[in-house]
Design a protein around this motif. Structure first.
Motif: not given
Ligand code: PMP
Length: 449
Positions: A124, A126, A129, A154, A232, A262
């Protein structure tokens, strides 16, 4: 298969099937997992979604920036089918397979910078990262991490700690991970420092001089992590020169620069990776979302020396780099390249923004329209001088669009930004149709002006 792409006949009705699913969801799924849009999807193709009632919707959110190459692209489906009958899992850390290596080779080739790079895969955004931070700490022998106000990385403990929006992401979930320092994001519309757009890059970079005296010594900082365009947090685009300034600052103090791509990666902003707009090569890039058209996969790609600074067995995971997900990623990237979706992204962005800017001239509630390619944000305010957030109209416009067959979602720490993240396979007709539904919704909610 989908019945068709005619949106005209939409009757936004929730009959028994949807209600039954929502009732069962309420009974069996944690209330903590909520749904923004009150429909249940039966199937989707390209830029079109069909719900269980047979209503057809135009998709302008792409599973939050995931189905950039469209829903269920044929070559991706084919590669999933082929790989899933060959090998579903082996755990790459025990016994390897070619898809993982092929994808690593591909990402090393297409990410910015001609230096030697390496990659690793997890599941994922997160998790990518988290791994980027682990690698940066081990490679530098330092612990401090700098992230940005209104940034999002995340929902795991470390990435939630890097994230900057209390409710719903952090509230009651502390204590947070230590050694994380926040600095203001150079927001040129509604930033913490009251400076003009032309001064923004310099003034926000200057902030670090004070920060390194008042908060932490630069020699304790392992990495600075930043989204090339905040997702976000409201589709905030840093001013020209800011990324270059950060690169200089990092080089001066031996700090690693991490680009969290991401949400921005893989053609979304009109370039394969959004940092390319800022002509900067980061030390590490995190990738997820679009990478495999919806299969759970994420990547960390970085300078070979940094990626190798950790010894064998110290990063990985049972599912990381699953062979089916890797094949889906290779097919997705191939599709993006073959169909020149970076160019398409720029064209879609230009067309939508031209219409939105016209709308902005009529409505003072539209405070700002900003974009990089097809990553487009519209910030709603109560009055254009004070720029106070107007979350209420955003909710009403989103609902009105949904009633008429267009799915869009919001963003921003105040929830007052509407974001457009359409799949980049939209036809011209679909694009026009989507914009016109949005325009009509704005007229209806804000009144004809
Ligand atoms: N980094 C960014 C810049 C994101 O936009 C997101 C998800 N919106 C994430 C990390 C986390 O990704 P995930 O939901 O797949 O863990």
């Amino acid at each position: 298969m989908l019945k068709g792409t005619e949106l005209a006949s939409i009757k936004f009705s929730q009959s028994e099937k949807t209600e039954e699913l929502f009732n069962r969801k309420a009974k069996y799924v944690s209330d903590g997992v909520s749904n923004i849009i009150p429909i249940s999807i039966k199937q989707a193709k390209g830029s079109v979604i069909e719900d269980v009632e047979g209503n057809i919707y135009l998709d302008f959110y792409a599973g939050i920036g995931v189905t950039t190459a469209g829903h269920c692209p044929e070559p991706v489906i084919e590669s999933i089918k082929k790989q899933s009958s060959r090998l579903l899992h082996s755990c790459f850390m025990v016994t390897m397979y070619d898809s993982y290596i092929n994808l690593a080779e591909k990402l090393v080739a297409i990410t910015p910078g001609n230096h030697e790079k390496k990659a690793m895969f997890v599941n994922s955004g997160a998790e990518a990262v988290e791994n980027a931070i682990k690698i940066a700490r081990a490679a530098t022998g330092r612990q401090g991490i700098v992230s940005f106000e209104s940034g999002y990385h995340g929902r795991t403990l470390l990435t939630m700690s890097l994230t900057s929006k209390v409710k719903p992401y952090k509230y009651e979930f502390g204590p947070f991970a230590p050694e994380i320092y926040k600095v203001p994001f150079p927001n040129t519309y509604n930033g913490i420092l009251n400076v003009s757009e032309s001064e923004a890059a310099e003034e926000y970079l200057k902030y670090f001089e004070r920060f390194f005296i008042s908060e932490v010594d630069p020699s304790d900082i392992a990495a600075i992590i930043l989204e090339p365009v905040q997702g976000e947090g409201g589709f905030n685009i840093p001013p020209k020169g800011y990324w270059k300034g950060l690169r200089k600052l990092c080089d001066k103090h031996g700090i690693l620069l991490i680009a969290d791509e991401v949400q921005t990666g893989f053609a979304r902003t009109g370039k394969m990776f959004a940092v390319e707009h800022f002509e900067v090569v980061p030390d590490i890039i995190t990738l997820a979302k679009t990478i495999a058209s919806g299969m759970p996969l994420s990547a960390v790609v970085g300078n070979k020396k940094i990626m190798d600074a950790i010894g064998p067995g110290r990063i990985g995971g049972t599912f990381g780099g699953n062979p089916v997900a890797c094949e889906a990623a290779l097919a997705t990237i191939n599709y993006i390249e073959e169909n020149n979706l970076t160019k398409k992204s720029e064209e879609i962005g230009n067309l939508i923004v031209e219409k939105l800017k016209k709308l902005q001239q009529r409505y003072s509630e539209i405070g700002d329209v900003r974009n990089l390619g097809a990553m487009i944000g519209i910030e709603f305010v109560k009055d254009p001088e004070k720029k106070s957030p107007n979350k209420e109209v955003v909710g009403k416009i989103i609902t009105e669009c949904l009633k008429n067959g267009l799915i869009i979602i919001s963003a921003g720490i105040y929830g007052n930004v509407i974001r457009f993240l359409p799949p980049l396979v939209l036809t011209e007709d679909q694009l026009k149709q989507g914009i016109s539904i949005f325009e009509e919704a704005v007229h209806k909610i804000l009144g004809e002006k």
